[in-house]
Each structure stands twice: as structure tokens, then as C-alpha cells.
Write a protein that holds these residues in place. Structure first.
Motif, PDB file in Angstrom:
ATOM      1  N   LYS A   1      32.900  49.148  81.749  1.00  0.00           N
ATOM      2  CA  LYS A   1      33.533  48.073  80.742  1.00  0.00           C
ATOM      3  C   LYS A   1      33.529  46.592  81.376  1.00  0.00           C
ATOM      4  O   LYS A   1      33.213  45.497  80.863  1.00  0.00           O
ATOM      5  CB  LYS A   1      35.095  48.522  80.471  1.00  0.00           C
ATOM      6  N   GLU A   2      33.814  46.481  82.943  1.00  0.00           N
ATOM      7  CA  GLU A   2      33.732  45.411  83.656  1.00  0.00           C
ATOM      8  C   GLU A   2      32.287  44.798  83.632  1.00  0.00           C
ATOM      9  O   GLU A   2      32.061  43.690  83.636  1.00  0.00           O
ATOM     10  CB  GLU A   2      34.226  45.699  84.929  1.00  0.00           C
ATOM     11  N   VAL A   3      31.187  45.871  83.759  1.00  0.00           N
ATOM     12  CA  VAL A   3      29.965  45.290  84.043  1.00  0.00           C
ATOM     13  C   VAL A   3      29.579  44.694  82.371  1.00  0.00           C
ATOM     14  O   VAL A   3      28.919  43.430  82.520  1.00  0.00           O
ATOM     15  CB  VAL A   3      29.090  46.570  84.315  1.00  0.00           C
ATOM     16  N   GLN A   4      30.016  45.329  81.277  1.00  0.00           N
ATOM     17  CA  GLN A   4      29.568  44.687  79.910  1.00  0.00           C
ATOM     18  C   GLN A   4      30.405  43.361  79.988  1.00  0.00           C
ATOM     19  O   GLN A   4      29.620  42.388  79.500  1.00  0.00           O
ATOM     20  CB  GLN A   4      30.259  45.755  79.020  1.00  0.00           C
TER      21      GLN A   4
ATOM     22  N   THR B   1      23.933  46.798  84.915  1.00  0.00           N
ATOM     23  CA  THR B   1      24.406  47.792  85.851  1.00  0.00           C
ATOM     24  C   THR B   1      25.485  47.210  86.636  1.00  0.00           C
ATOM     25  O   THR B   1      25.500  45.994  86.963  1.00  0.00           O
ATOM     26  CB  THR B   1      23.194  48.274  86.692  1.00  0.00           C
ATOM     27  N   GLU B   2      25.909  48.171  87.259  1.00  0.00           N
ATOM     28  CA  GLU B   2      27.128  47.669  88.366  1.00  0.00           C
ATOM     29  C   GLU B   2      26.334  46.989  89.538  1.00  0.00           C
ATOM     30  O   GLU B   2      26.960  45.979  90.003  1.00  0.00           O
ATOM     31  CB  GLU B   2      27.847  49.006  89.087  1.00  0.00           C
ATOM     32  N   ALA B   3      25.257  47.381  89.831  1.00  0.00           N
ATOM     33  CA  ALA B   3      24.488  46.594  91.068  1.00  0.00           C
ATOM     34  C   ALA B   3      24.310  45.035  90.747  1.00  0.00           C
ATOM     35  O   ALA B   3      24.339  44.170  91.812  1.00  0.00           O
ATOM     36  CB  ALA B   3      23.070  47.316  91.421  1.00  0.00           C
ATOM     37  N   GLU B   4      24.307  44.705  89.478  1.00  0.00           N
ATOM     38  CA  GLU B   4      24.033  43.317  89.224  1.00  0.00           C
ATOM     39  C   GLU B   4      25.333  42.743  89.518  1.00  0.00           C
ATOM     40  O   GLU B   4      25.698  41.244  89.358  1.00  0.00           O
ATOM     41  CB  GLU B   4      23.811  43.238  87.798  1.00  0.00           C
ATOM     42  N   VAL B   5      26.585  43.301  89.534  1.00  0.00           N
ATOM     43  CA  VAL B   5      27.773  42.741  89.870  1.00  0.00           C
ATOM     44  C   VAL B   5      28.310  42.954  91.082  1.00  0.00           C
ATOM     45  O   VAL B   5      28.943  41.938  91.576  1.00  0.00           O
ATOM     46  CB  VAL B   5      28.974  43.472  88.525  1.00  0.00           C
ATOM     47  N   ILE B   6      28.264  43.751  91.967  1.00  0.00           N
ATOM     48  CA  ILE B   6      28.436  44.054  93.222  1.00  0.00           C
ATOM     49  C   ILE B   6      27.948  42.971  93.986  1.00  0.00           C
ATOM     50  O   ILE B   6      26.898  42.601  94.056  1.00  0.00           O
ATOM     51  CB  ILE B   6      28.072  45.500  93.641  1.00  0.00           C
ATOM     52  N   GLY B   7      29.118  42.236  94.885  1.00  0.00           N
ATOM     53  CA  GLY B   7      28.562  41.390  95.883  1.00  0.00           C
ATOM     54  C   GLY B   7      28.814  39.867  95.224  1.00  0.00           C
ATOM     55  O   GLY B   7      28.794  38.856  95.879  1.00  0.00           O
ATOM     56  N   LYS B   8      29.020  39.887  93.750  1.00  0.00           N
ATOM     57  CA  LYS B   8      29.221  38.581  93.106  1.00  0.00           C
ATOM     58  C   LYS B   8      30.759  38.175  92.980  1.00  0.00           C
ATOM     59  O   LYS B   8      31.607  38.955  93.005  1.00  0.00           O
ATOM     60  CB  LYS B   8      28.213  38.573  91.797  1.00  0.00           C
ATOM     61  N   THR B   9      30.969  36.631  93.026  1.00  0.00           N
ATOM     62  CA  THR B   9      32.372  36.525  92.547  1.00  0.00           C
ATOM     63  C   THR B   9      32.522  36.188  91.165  1.00  0.00           C
ATOM     64  O   THR B   9      31.488  35.949  90.542  1.00  0.00           O
ATOM     65  CB  THR B   9      32.688  35.283  93.333  1.00  0.00           C
ATOM     66  N   ASP B  10      33.604  35.792  90.587  1.00  0.00           N
ATOM     67  CA  ASP B  10      33.687  35.380  89.271  1.00  0.00           C
ATOM     68  C   ASP B  10      33.145  34.111  88.988  1.00  0.00           C
ATOM     69  O   ASP B  10      32.333  33.918  87.765  1.00  0.00           O
ATOM     70  CB  ASP B  10      35.224  35.430  88.872  1.00  0.00           C
TER      71      ASP B  10
ATOM     72  N   LYS C   1      33.007  41.231  94.142  1.00  0.00           N
ATOM     73  CA  LYS C   1      33.182  42.512  93.681  1.00  0.00           C
ATOM     74  C   LYS C   1      32.555  43.605  94.493  1.00  0.00           C
ATOM     75  O   LYS C   1      31.462  43.498  95.010  1.00  0.00           O
ATOM     76  CB  LYS C   1      32.429  42.872  92.099  1.00  0.00           C
ATOM     77  N   ILE C   2      33.509  44.534  94.830  1.00  0.00           N
ATOM     78  CA  ILE C   2      33.064  45.864  95.593  1.00  0.00           C
ATOM     79  C   ILE C   2      33.047  47.124  94.619  1.00  0.00           C
ATOM     80  O   ILE C   2      32.541  48.043  95.095  1.00  0.00           O
ATOM     81  CB  ILE C   2      33.793  45.830  96.726  1.00  0.00           C
ATOM     82  N   MET C   3      33.682  46.918  93.426  1.00  0.00           N
ATOM     83  CA  MET C   3      33.362  47.990  92.574  1.00  0.00           C
ATOM     84  C   MET C   3      33.731  47.740  90.972  1.00  0.00           C
ATOM     85  O   MET C   3      34.512  46.696  90.880  1.00  0.00           O
ATOM     86  CB  MET C   3      34.459  49.000  92.759  1.00  0.00           C
ATOM     87  N   ALA C   4      32.770  48.079  90.285  1.00  0.00           N
ATOM     88  CA  ALA C   4      33.217  47.531  88.849  1.00  0.00           C
ATOM     89  C   ALA C   4      32.791  48.748  87.753  1.00  0.00           C
ATOM     90  O   ALA C   4      31.476  49.350  87.994  1.00  0.00           O
ATOM     91  CB  ALA C   4      32.337  46.417  88.601  1.00  0.00           C
ATOM     92  N   ASN C   5      33.571  49.108  86.878  1.00  0.00           N
ATOM     93  CA  ASN C   5      33.272  50.038  86.022  1.00  0.00           C
ATOM     94  C   ASN C   5      32.402  49.743  84.698  1.00  0.00           C
ATOM     95  O   ASN C   5      32.152  48.441  84.929  1.00  0.00           O
ATOM     96  CB  ASN C   5      34.613  50.950  85.534  1.00  0.00           C
TER      97      ASN C   5
END
Length: 168
Positions: free
Chosen positions: A64-67, A73-82, A58-62
Motif C-alpha cells: 500500500k505504501e508502494v502504491q 515495487t518496494e525496490a523503487e521506494v527503498i533508500g528514497k526520502t519523501d 525508507k528501509i521498508m514499505a508494504n
């Protein structure tokens, strides 16, 4: 500014150059304003919106995607794969979709389910399209997941009511 010296090495003059960077600064400010507008719109959309690179990170997540990812936070999602964000048994289909999109194809309004980390099942309508750079090369993908859980529940209730009426 450069010093101009005579044959004796003494400074006799200075040479200076100026460049008007007003247009460049204005273009930079306009680009910053456009990015802010883009991000504001993406964050306000009630659907999950994300971008992934070619490695599936992930390089961007709004919000709702974070939820949906069960993060704060988006920082917890960025750089991670599904694979790092969702239960493994639910990721394989998403990975095959990603590979399909990375070959230049689009997926529009495909139905899927996702069980979040709290155990809630979400029915989703998923669209994914390739993300291109300025030279037309695929650099990743953009995805949008629209939560249709309430609609699916209403459809199931209607089907059950229709079946019970048919049984009478």
C-alpha cells in the motif's frame, strides 16, 4: 583438525574439535520464520506501513505504501526520502513530523492529505512512532497511514445534506 608432530617433525597424531551448532541453527531458522511471518502480516495489512532510518530514507514499505508512492515495487521506494517520492509542497509537514518522532515522541491518528502522482487526493490518518534498537537508541521510525478518503467523502456528503435541509 590440527596435526600433532613429534620432535622430528613427523605427524604422529591429529587433534580435532567439534562444536554442536544445532541450537544456533534452530535459532537461525526460528528467526527466519519470524521474519517471514512479520513480513507476511505487514504486506497483508491494507494500510500503508513503512519504516525510515534517521536520514528519512525508507528501509521498508508494504504494497500500500508502494502504491501511494506511485511505484510498482518496494525496490523503487527503498533508500528514497519523501522528498524523492512525493510532491514537494506536501512533504514539509511530514518532515516536521519525522523530526518530532526522532526525538522520541509519537504521533497517533493525525489527519493529513496526500495527492498521489495520478492526482487523486487521499485523506489519511497517520501514526508514527520511534524505532529503537536493542540498546534503546532511536534508529528511525515506523509509520502507518490509514486511508480515510471514503469516510471523509461520506462526512462531506452528510454535511452538505444537513446544510441543504437546514436551508429549507
Amino acid at each position: 583438525i590440527s596435526a600433532i608432530k613429534n620432535t622430528k617433525g613427523e605427524i604422529v597424531n591429529f587433534l580435532g574439535l567439534k562444536e554442536d551448532i544445532t541450537e544456533r541453527k534452530l535459532a537461525e531458522q526460528n528467526l527466519k520464520n519470524e521474519r517471514t511471518l512479520f513480513r507476511t502480516i505487514i504486506d497483508l495489512i491494507p494500510d500503508a506501513v513503512y519504516m525510515k532510518d534517521l536520514q528519512g530514507r525508507k528501509i521498508m514499505a508494504n504494497p500500500k505504501e508502494v502504491q501511494l508512492a506511485g511505484k510498482a515495487t518496494e525496490a523503487e521506494v527503498i533508500g528514497k526520502t519523501d522528498m524523492e517520492l512525493y510532491p514537494a509542497d506536501q512533504v514539509n509537514y511530514s518532515l516536521s513530523e519525522d523530526l518530532f518522532v526522532q526525538k522520541g515522541q509519537s504521533i497517533l491518528n493525525a489527519e493529513a492529505t496526500l495527492t498521489d502522482l495520478q492526482g487523486k487526493v487521499h485523506s489519511l490518518l497517520i501514526s508514527k512512532v520511534p524505532l529503537f534498537d536493542g540498546q534503546g537508541n532511536i534508529t528511525g521510525l515506523v509509520g502507518v497511514s490509514h486511508d480515510i478518503t471514503e469516510r471523509k467523502q461520506a462526512e462531506d456528503e452528510i454535511k452538505a445534506a444537513h446544510k441543504s435541509l437546514s436551508d429549507i
